[in-house]
Design a protein around this motif. Structure first.
Motif, short mmCIF file in Angstrom:
data_model
loop_
_atom_site.label_atom_id
_atom_site.label_comp_id
_atom_site.label_asym_id
_atom_site.label_seq_id
_atom_site.Cartn_x
_atom_site.Cartn_y
_atom_site.Cartn_z
N ARG A 102 54.94 -7.49 47.86
CA ARG A 102 55.39 -8.89 47.93
C ARG A 102 56.06 -9.16 49.28
O ARG A 102 55.89 -10.23 49.87
N ALA A 103 56.83 -8.19 49.77
CA ALA A 103 57.47 -8.35 51.08
C ALA A 103 56.42 -8.48 52.18
O ALA A 103 56.55 -9.32 53.08
N ALA B 88 53.35 -9.58 51.78
CA ALA B 88 52.69 -10.87 51.59
C ALA B 88 53.54 -12.02 52.13
O ALA B 88 53.03 -12.96 52.72
N ARG B 89 54.83 -11.91 51.96
CA ARG B 89 55.73 -12.99 52.36
C ARG B 89 56.11 -12.95 53.84
O ARG B 89 56.14 -13.97 54.52
N PHE B 90 56.43 -11.73 54.35
CA PHE B 90 56.97 -11.62 55.70
C PHE B 90 56.02 -11.00 56.72
O PHE B 90 56.34 -10.96 57.91
N GLY B 91 54.91 -10.48 56.28
CA GLY B 91 53.94 -9.88 57.20
C GLY B 91 54.52 -8.69 57.95
O GLY B 91 55.10 -7.79 57.37
N ILE B 92 54.39 -8.73 59.26
CA ILE B 92 54.79 -7.62 60.13
C ILE B 92 56.29 -7.31 60.05
O ILE B 92 56.71 -6.17 60.23
N LEU B 93 57.09 -8.31 59.73
CA LEU B 93 58.54 -8.09 59.62
C LEU B 93 58.89 -7.18 58.45
O LEU B 93 59.93 -6.52 58.47
N ALA B 94 58.04 -7.13 57.44
CA ALA B 94 58.28 -6.24 56.31
C ALA B 94 58.23 -4.78 56.75
O ALA B 94 58.81 -3.91 56.09
#
Length: 185
Positions: free
Chosen positions: A77-78, A80-86
């Protein structure tokens, strides 16, 4: 430092060892502040690449055998939501922030290899260079401060941990966890 970084970021956990090595070596050899953080970052990239490659080939099946399903879903989910920042944020943060699950999930999700390597290299370099630079500028003061106040700091941190544990155990979630633990025996 490259070997230790590679081992720590791949299959073996050596939490904070590279951080301590970077700080100690930069403090002791301030002129080499460019090299030691770079060695730690390169080692970390090599280790992450190994773990990434294993999970890229093994896929979701290996990921779910290695990590809890709930944790994997949270990391997915991280992504999916934040992309590369995850991936970048956990790479920047020191332990106890879990990092391997983000690397493993990136492999299992077929995250682009180049982007993965670049993200890890930039984030880890930023982390280690910051630590090394701070060690050069503030190292002597930190060592003196820890010698003078080490017992007080340990006592305060221990007290905070005990208060947090007591608060958790007295809360509804904590009591439910204790009851569940007693029921499963």
């Amino acid at each position: 430092m490259i070997r230790i970084g590679a081992l720590d970021s791949s299959l073996l956990s050596l939490p904070e060892v590279n951080d301590y090595l970077v700080v100690a070596r930069c403090f002791k050899h301030p002129r080499a502040v460019f090299f030691f953080p770079l060695f730690a970052a390169l080692g970390s990239v090599i280790g992450c690449l190994l773990l990434y490659t294993i999970l890229r080939r093994g896929g979701q099946a290996v990921l779910h055998r290695r990590f809890r399903v709930e944790h994997v879903q949270r990391v997915e989910r991280a992504y999916a939501r934040f992309g590369i920042l995850a991936l970048a944020v956990p790479a920047l943060l020191p332990p106890p922030m879990p990092f391997k699950i983000f690397v493993a999930t990136a492999g299992a999700l077929q995250f682009p290899r180049r982007r993965f390597l670049l993200t890890i290299l930039i984030a880890r370099s930023l982390r280690y260079y910051t630590e090394g630079t701070l060690a050069v500028f503030y190292g002597e003061r930190v060592v003196r401060f820890l010698k003078d106040n080490g017992i007080i700091i340990i006592s305060v941190v221990t007290g905070i941990c005990l208060i947090a544990l007591a608060t958790y155990l007295l809360s509804g979630k904590g009591r439910a966890a204790v009851r569940l633990g007693k029921e499963t025996r």
